[in-house]
Write a protein that holds these residues in place. Sequence first.
Motif, PDB file in Angstrom:
ATOM      1  N   GLY A   1       0.793  -1.213   0.000  1.00 55.38           N
ATOM      2  CA  GLY A   1       0.000   0.000   0.000  1.00 55.38           C
ATOM      3  C   GLY A   1       0.828   1.267   0.000  1.00 55.38           C
ATOM      4  N   LEU A   2       2.003   1.234  -0.643  1.00 53.50           N
ATOM      5  CA  LEU A   2       2.891   2.387  -0.701  1.00 53.50           C
ATOM      6  C   LEU A   2       2.863   3.007  -2.091  1.00 53.50           C
ATOM      7  CD1 LEU A   2       5.992   0.892   1.167  1.00 53.50           C
ATOM      8  CD2 LEU A   2       4.086   2.206   2.133  1.00 53.50           C
ATOM      9  N   ASP A   3       3.288   4.259  -2.179  1.00 56.44           N
ATOM     10  CA  ASP A   3       3.390   4.968  -3.438  1.00 56.44           C
ATOM     11  C   ASP A   3       4.871   5.073  -3.801  1.00 56.44           C
ATOM     12  OD1 ASP A   3       3.501   6.790  -5.537  1.00 56.44           O
ATOM     13  OD2 ASP A   3       1.937   8.091  -4.715  1.00 56.44           O
ATOM     14  N   PRO A   4       5.309   4.513  -4.946  1.00 58.55           N
ATOM     15  CA  PRO A   4       6.732   4.565  -5.316  1.00 58.55           C
ATOM     16  C   PRO A   4       7.302   5.969  -5.366  1.00 58.55           C
ATOM     17  CG  PRO A   4       5.533   3.059  -6.759  1.00 58.55           C
ATOM     18  CD  PRO A   4       4.507   3.776  -5.936  1.00 58.55           C
ATOM     19  N   PHE A   5       6.450   6.971  -5.610  1.00 59.24           N
ATOM     20  CA  PHE A   5       6.926   8.351  -5.674  1.00 59.24           C
ATOM     21  C   PHE A   5       7.503   8.809  -4.329  1.00 59.24           C
ATOM     22  CE2 PHE A   5       5.184  10.687  -9.536  1.00 59.24           C
ATOM     23  CZ  PHE A   5       5.018   9.534 -10.285  1.00 59.24           C
ATOM     24  N   TYR A   6       7.096   8.157  -3.240  1.00 61.27           N
ATOM     25  CA  TYR A   6       7.523   8.590  -1.905  1.00 61.27           C
ATOM     26  C   TYR A   6       8.596   7.680  -1.305  1.00 61.27           C
ATOM     27  CZ  TYR A   6       3.484  11.717  -1.969  1.00 61.27           C
ATOM     28  OH  TYR A   6       2.578  12.695  -2.304  1.00 61.27           O
ATOM     29  N   VAL A   7       9.048   6.692  -2.059  1.00 63.18           N
ATOM     30  CA  VAL A   7      10.030   5.731  -1.558  1.00 63.18           C
ATOM     31  C   VAL A   7      11.445   6.252  -1.829  1.00 63.18           C
ATOM     32  CG1 VAL A   7      10.872   3.356  -1.726  1.00 63.18           C
ATOM     33  CG2 VAL A   7       8.426   3.825  -1.872  1.00 63.18           C
ATOM     34  N   ALA A   8      12.339   6.087  -0.853  1.00 67.65           N
ATOM     35  CA  ALA A   8      13.677   6.667  -0.910  1.00 67.65           C
ATOM     36  C   ALA A   8      14.554   6.040  -1.984  1.00 67.65           C
ATOM     37  CB  ALA A   8      14.358   6.534   0.451  1.00 67.65           C
ATOM     38  N   ASN A   9      15.468   6.866  -2.507  1.00 70.03           N
ATOM     39  CA  ASN A   9      16.494   6.448  -3.465  1.00 70.03           C
ATOM     40  C   ASN A   9      17.854   6.895  -2.924  1.00 70.03           C
ATOM     41  OD1 ASN A   9      14.466   6.030  -5.956  1.00 70.03           O
ATOM     42  ND2 ASN A   9      13.987   7.958  -4.963  1.00 70.03           N
ATOM     43  N   GLU A  10      18.919   6.211  -3.324  1.00 70.75           N
ATOM     44  CA  GLU A  10      20.255   6.623  -2.893  1.00 70.75           C
ATOM     45  C   GLU A  10      21.254   6.656  -4.046  1.00 70.75           C
ATOM     46  OE1 GLU A  10      21.414   7.904  -0.255  1.00 70.75           O
ATOM     47  OE2 GLU A  10      19.733   7.649   1.146  1.00 70.75           O
ATOM     48  N   GLY A  11      20.769   6.528  -5.277  1.00 70.94           N
ATOM     49  CA  GLY A  11      21.684   6.584  -6.408  1.00 70.94           C
ATOM     50  C   GLY A  11      21.026   7.179  -7.637  1.00 70.94           C
ATOM     51  N   LYS A  12      20.055   8.063  -7.403  1.00 70.16           N
ATOM     52  CA  LYS A  12      19.342   8.709  -8.496  1.00 70.16           C
ATOM     53  C   LYS A  12      19.353  10.223  -8.286  1.00 70.16           C
ATOM     54  CE  LYS A  12      18.034   4.820 -10.422  1.00 70.16           C
ATOM     55  NZ  LYS A  12      18.673   3.905  -9.479  1.00 70.16           N
ATOM     56  N   LEU A  13      19.157  10.957  -9.383  1.00 71.61           N
ATOM     57  CA  LEU A  13      19.027  12.400  -9.289  1.00 71.61           C
ATOM     58  C   LEU A  13      17.867  12.871 -10.160  1.00 71.61           C
ATOM     59  CD1 LEU A  13      20.178  13.908 -12.087  1.00 71.61           C
ATOM     60  CD2 LEU A  13      22.373  13.282 -11.090  1.00 71.61           C
ATOM     61  N   VAL A  14      17.345  14.033  -9.808  1.00 71.03           N
ATOM     62  CA  VAL A  14      16.341  14.728 -10.604  1.00 71.03           C
ATOM     63  C   VAL A  14      16.978  16.013 -11.104  1.00 71.03           C
ATOM     64  CG1 VAL A  14      14.085  15.843 -10.614  1.00 71.03           C
ATOM     65  CG2 VAL A  14      14.445  13.793  -9.259  1.00 71.03           C
ATOM     66  N   ALA A  15      16.840  16.292 -12.395  1.00 69.35           N
ATOM     67  CA  ALA A  15      17.438  17.480 -12.997  1.00 69.35           C
ATOM     68  C   ALA A  15      16.369  18.349 -13.644  1.00 69.35           C
ATOM     69  CB  ALA A  15      18.476  17.077 -14.041  1.00 69.35           C
ATOM     70  N   PHE A  16      16.475  19.656 -13.420  1.00 69.26           N
ATOM     71  CA  PHE A  16      15.669  20.645 -14.130  1.00 69.26           C
ATOM     72  C   PHE A  16      16.605  21.326 -15.124  1.00 69.26           C
ATOM     73  CE2 PHE A  16      12.892  19.602 -10.848  1.00 69.26           C
ATOM     74  CZ  PHE A  16      11.672  20.258 -10.953  1.00 69.26           C
ATOM     75  N   VAL A  17      16.350  21.104 -16.418  1.00 71.04           N
ATOM     76  CA  VAL A  17      17.278  21.510 -17.471  1.00 71.04           C
ATOM     77  C   VAL A  17      16.563  22.430 -18.451  1.00 71.04           C
ATOM     78  CG1 VAL A  17      18.816  20.662 -19.290  1.00 71.04           C
ATOM     79  CG2 VAL A  17      18.434  19.281 -17.239  1.00 71.04           C
ATOM     80  N   PRO A  18      17.191  23.546 -18.851  1.00 72.27           N
ATOM     81  CA  PRO A  18      16.574  24.383 -19.886  1.00 72.27           C
ATOM     82  C   PRO A  18      16.246  23.556 -21.122  1.00 72.27           C
ATOM     83  CG  PRO A  18      18.478  25.491 -18.935  1.00 72.27           C
ATOM     84  CD  PRO A  18      18.470  24.095 -18.384  1.00 72.27           C
ATOM     85  N   ARG A  19      15.101  23.829 -21.712  1.00 76.09           N
ATOM     86  CA  ARG A  19      14.613  22.985 -22.806  1.00 76.09           C
ATOM     87  C   ARG A  19      15.613  22.877 -23.952  1.00 76.09           C
ATOM     88  NH1 ARG A  19       9.821  20.888 -23.591  1.00 76.09           N
ATOM     89  NH2 ARG A  19       8.939  22.137 -21.883  1.00 76.09           N
ATOM     90  N   GLU A  20      16.348  23.959 -24.233  1.00 75.98           N
ATOM     91  CA  GLU A  20      17.269  23.921 -25.374  1.00 75.98           C
ATOM     92  C   GLU A  20      18.454  22.976 -25.145  1.00 75.98           C
ATOM     93  OE1 GLU A  20      18.227  27.794 -23.043  1.00 75.98           O
ATOM     94  OE2 GLU A  20      16.485  26.546 -23.563  1.00 75.98           O
ATOM     95  N   HIS A  21      18.715  22.609 -23.908  1.00 76.24           N
ATOM     96  CA  HIS A  21      19.823  21.696 -23.615  1.00 76.24           C
ATOM     97  C   HIS A  21      19.341  20.294 -23.248  1.00 76.24           C
ATOM     98  CE1 HIS A  21      22.411  25.148 -23.725  1.00 76.24           C
ATOM     99  NE2 HIS A  21      21.909  25.687 -22.627  1.00 76.24           N
ATOM    100  N   ALA A  22      18.050  20.088 -23.148  1.00 74.37           N
ATOM    101  CA  ALA A  22      17.513  18.854 -22.566  1.00 74.37           C
ATOM    102  C   ALA A  22      17.913  17.606 -23.356  1.00 74.37           C
ATOM    103  CB  ALA A  22      15.995  18.947 -22.456  1.00 74.37           C
ATOM    104  N   ASP A  23      17.815  17.648 -24.670  1.00 70.22           N
ATOM    105  CA  ASP A  23      18.125  16.458 -25.466  1.00 70.22           C
ATOM    106  C   ASP A  23      19.587  16.060 -25.310  1.00 70.22           C
ATOM    107  OD1 ASP A  23      15.529  16.310 -26.347  1.00 70.22           O
ATOM    108  OD2 ASP A  23      15.920  17.273 -28.286  1.00 70.22           O
ATOM    109  N   ALA A  24      20.467  17.032 -25.336  1.00 74.34           N
ATOM    110  CA  ALA A  24      21.899  16.738 -25.231  1.00 74.34           C
ATOM    111  C   ALA A  24      22.246  16.231 -23.834  1.00 74.34           C
ATOM    112  CB  ALA A  24      22.716  17.984 -25.565  1.00 74.34           C
TER     113      ALA A  24
END
Length: 367
Positions: free
Chosen positions: A292-315
């Motif tokens: 009964g858990l939501d994966p969005f709230y489960v901890a990670n220790e080897g991942k990152l989230v990046a916010f990247v300007p759209r013009e650089h995102a593909d690269a």
Amino acid sequence: MAETQTQTQTQTQTGAGGAPDILGWSCPLPLRDHPRVVMGHGGGGVLSAELVANLFAPAFGGPVLAGLADSAVVELGGARLAFSTDSYVVRPLFFPGGSIGDLAVNGTVNDLAMSGAQAAYLSCGFILEEGVETAVVAHVAQALGAAARAAGVEVVTGDTKVVEAGHGDGVYLNTAGIGLVPAGVDIRPQRAAPGDVVIVSGEIGLHGVAIMSVREGLEFGVEIESDCAALGGLVAAMLAVTPDLHVLRDPTRGGLAAALGEIAEAARVGVVVNERAVPVPAQVANACAILGLDPFYVANEGKLVAFVPREHADAVLAAMRAHPLGARSAVIGECVVDHPGMVVCRTLFGGTRVIDLPMGEQLPRIC
């Protein structure tokens, strides 16, 4: 499951004659105005944020601390340094894919990397409980040293304290680290901007489910290993594409939901996530469905989230996928003008739901 159940279920005890013992009841979630520290204050969610904002920040003050990033960026002698510290109280000490020693190194290295810094030096403090076997301490120390060498950092100073039996849990660790921030790099939560593309570096939820499986003796048909890893090399590969990465965050306590929520709040922007695009491995999805858990709230220790300007995102995405720790990277959403401070998810069924910051943590003592 014992700790999880105390957070999610009301425990009813009976007194004399079988009548309910009201004094023995426990609230399913800690009260916001609770006069004592509760486990939720260490969970990386709303209660943690309130503790920092209302207790620690006023006591310490200072504009650097006010940024509330994973690591502080300061100038010293003409150099821009990232500086971070973290404590580790994970139980059990050893788990599939790592140990408290690996966490202590990788967690601090990753906090520095989230400012764009390449970690250089670490300190390490051991808090030992009287009676713990020296062989266990040696095993932790060896794992910590091996992780440091693998991450390209040196442990240069440390400390040891011993507490009485019953006043600890075998071994607690604290590590602090420093690293150089390259010129032209300005990565912080406040830089998220409408139009940014949101990228996650791989499958989420592995660390939390791995800890839960060994702690509670659960079997899911396949061994689930923690994703514990040092992300400095991955971040360097991303910066080689462009130094203009707006935000990096490692979604540890509170998982992906907490990381996105904190960024949205810090920058006062909206975030829209496509649930179908978020990489959730089948074993994590199955375990969360059972529990009964939501994966969005489960901890990670080897991942990152990046916010990247759209013009650089593909690269940037291509560079991430070319790195071993980013092979499963995926675009999961975007930053928008609407609903500032809020994260909204487009569900698999075509609807939408708000992804709130967690109140506490689904599983305590995760790192």
